[in-house]
Design a protein around this motif. Sequence first.
Motif, PDB file in Angstrom:
ATOM      1  N   ILE A 202      32.621  48.652  84.806  1.00  0.00           N
ATOM      2  CA  ILE A 202      32.015  48.701  83.509  1.00  0.00           C
ATOM      3  C   ILE A 202      32.438  50.010  82.822  1.00  0.00           C
ATOM      4  CG2 ILE A 202      30.191  48.437  82.216  1.00  0.00           C
ATOM      5  CD1 ILE A 202      28.855  46.877  84.430  1.00  0.00           C
ATOM      6  N   ASP A 203      32.482  51.207  83.426  1.00  0.00           N
ATOM      7  CA  ASP A 203      32.623  52.516  82.746  1.00  0.00           C
ATOM      8  C   ASP A 203      34.133  52.278  82.073  1.00  0.00           C
ATOM      9  OD1 ASP A 203      30.192  53.277  83.044  1.00  0.00           O
ATOM     10  OD2 ASP A 203      30.716  54.919  84.707  1.00  0.00           O
ATOM     11  N   GLN A 204      34.904  51.904  82.820  1.00  0.00           N
ATOM     12  CA  GLN A 204      36.511  52.164  82.631  1.00  0.00           C
ATOM     13  C   GLN A 204      37.007  51.123  81.739  1.00  0.00           C
ATOM     14  OE1 GLN A 204      37.686  52.452  86.915  1.00  0.00           O
ATOM     15  NE2 GLN A 204      39.062  53.795  86.121  1.00  0.00           N
ATOM     16  N   THR A 205      36.303  49.673  81.638  1.00  0.00           N
ATOM     17  CA  THR A 205      36.675  48.721  80.830  1.00  0.00           C
ATOM     18  C   THR A 205      36.198  48.413  79.509  1.00  0.00           C
ATOM     19  OG1 THR A 205      35.619  47.181  82.328  1.00  0.00           O
ATOM     20  CG2 THR A 205      37.842  47.656  83.071  1.00  0.00           C
ATOM     21  N   ARG A 206      34.988  49.105  79.440  1.00  0.00           N
ATOM     22  CA  ARG A 206      34.175  48.788  78.341  1.00  0.00           C
ATOM     23  C   ARG A 206      34.881  49.258  77.091  1.00  0.00           C
ATOM     24  NH1 ARG A 206      30.374  53.881  79.389  1.00  0.00           N
ATOM     25  NH2 ARG A 206      31.842  55.322  78.368  1.00  0.00           N
ATOM     26  N   ALA A 207      34.590  48.381  76.023  1.00  0.00           N
ATOM     27  CA  ALA A 207      35.423  48.300  74.490  1.00  0.00           C
ATOM     28  C   ALA A 207      35.305  49.692  73.800  1.00  0.00           C
ATOM     29  CB  ALA A 207      35.074  47.260  73.807  1.00  0.00           C
TER      30      ALA A 207
ATOM     31  N   VAL B  44      24.144  52.508  70.145  1.00  0.00           N
ATOM     32  CA  VAL B  44      23.697  53.434  71.036  1.00  0.00           C
ATOM     33  C   VAL B  44      24.254  54.716  71.495  1.00  0.00           C
ATOM     34  CG1 VAL B  44      22.758  53.872  73.737  1.00  0.00           C
ATOM     35  CG2 VAL B  44      22.372  51.767  72.510  1.00  0.00           C
ATOM     36  N   ARG B  45      25.867  54.401  71.447  1.00  0.00           N
ATOM     37  CA  ARG B  45      26.899  55.551  71.701  1.00  0.00           C
ATOM     38  C   ARG B  45      26.787  56.325  70.498  1.00  0.00           C
ATOM     39  NH1 ARG B  45      28.969  55.108  76.793  1.00  0.00           N
ATOM     40  NH2 ARG B  45      29.949  56.994  76.292  1.00  0.00           N
ATOM     41  N   LYS B  46      26.868  55.690  69.529  1.00  0.00           N
ATOM     42  CA  LYS B  46      27.013  56.518  68.229  1.00  0.00           C
ATOM     43  C   LYS B  46      25.748  57.467  67.851  1.00  0.00           C
ATOM     44  CE  LYS B  46      30.056  53.865  65.017  1.00  0.00           C
ATOM     45  NZ  LYS B  46      30.011  52.525  64.818  1.00  0.00           N
TER      46      LYS B  46
END
Length: 229
Positions: A187-192, A112-114
Amino acid sequence: MKKITIAIDGFSSCGKSTMAKDLAKEIGYIYIDSGAMYRAVTLYSIENGLFNGKEVDTARLKEQIGQISITFQLDEQTGRPRTQLNGKDVEDRIRTMEVSSRVSIIAAIDFVRKYLVTQQQEMGKAKGIVMDGRDIGTTVFPDAELKIFVTASPEIRAERRYKELQEKGEKADFDEILANVKERDHIDQTRAVSPLRRADDAILLDNSHLTLAEQKAWLIKEYQKATEA
Ligand code: DC
């Protein structure tokens, strides 16, 4: 004056969008709310039955992602962009708690990010753009001439969102909103993939105790410095 790229990143509900929108209007730049794009994919997933509780069917989303078109249409009355999902206005629907409570799950998915980052980079090719989000200064536009990283305390951010929802006449529960703000920060700070972090060359702005006018004046000054450089 030379056109630059302005990246505004930071925590959720710290007023990034408002400041980015106002700045873009003032200096005649395009404004893109990248969070709205993650929200639109989330709404698509909800509406197409891809969620089972808080679990998303990533295999089906991957198959369908190419069919998701997100665009922005300028609202003539407010002068602000409204998010369109496959040609339909979803600006109000992407701001509900239903979407807010699931968007971090969607934003943590690599493909999704890509998909969205490629579109965001395309939108910024001609410069003259203000984009806000979480990874704009680090991933989308690492060469942006002006990068701002905005922060404010979780309680202040929850209060702002609470007021926003109340003004729209939506059901709002302060404790639920505060828990949602904190959960999203985590979640925002720890996502891979592309975790939220301040780019080394981003200027820090803590706006917990700034008025909108003070913040605007500060931002214009930073913009002037960046275009003079
Ligand atoms: O800014 P916002 O609250 O509308 O963002 C919605 C969600 O999307 C939030 O959980 C973080 C995520 N997001 C992201 O991961 N990367 C971006 N560039 C913008 C938003």
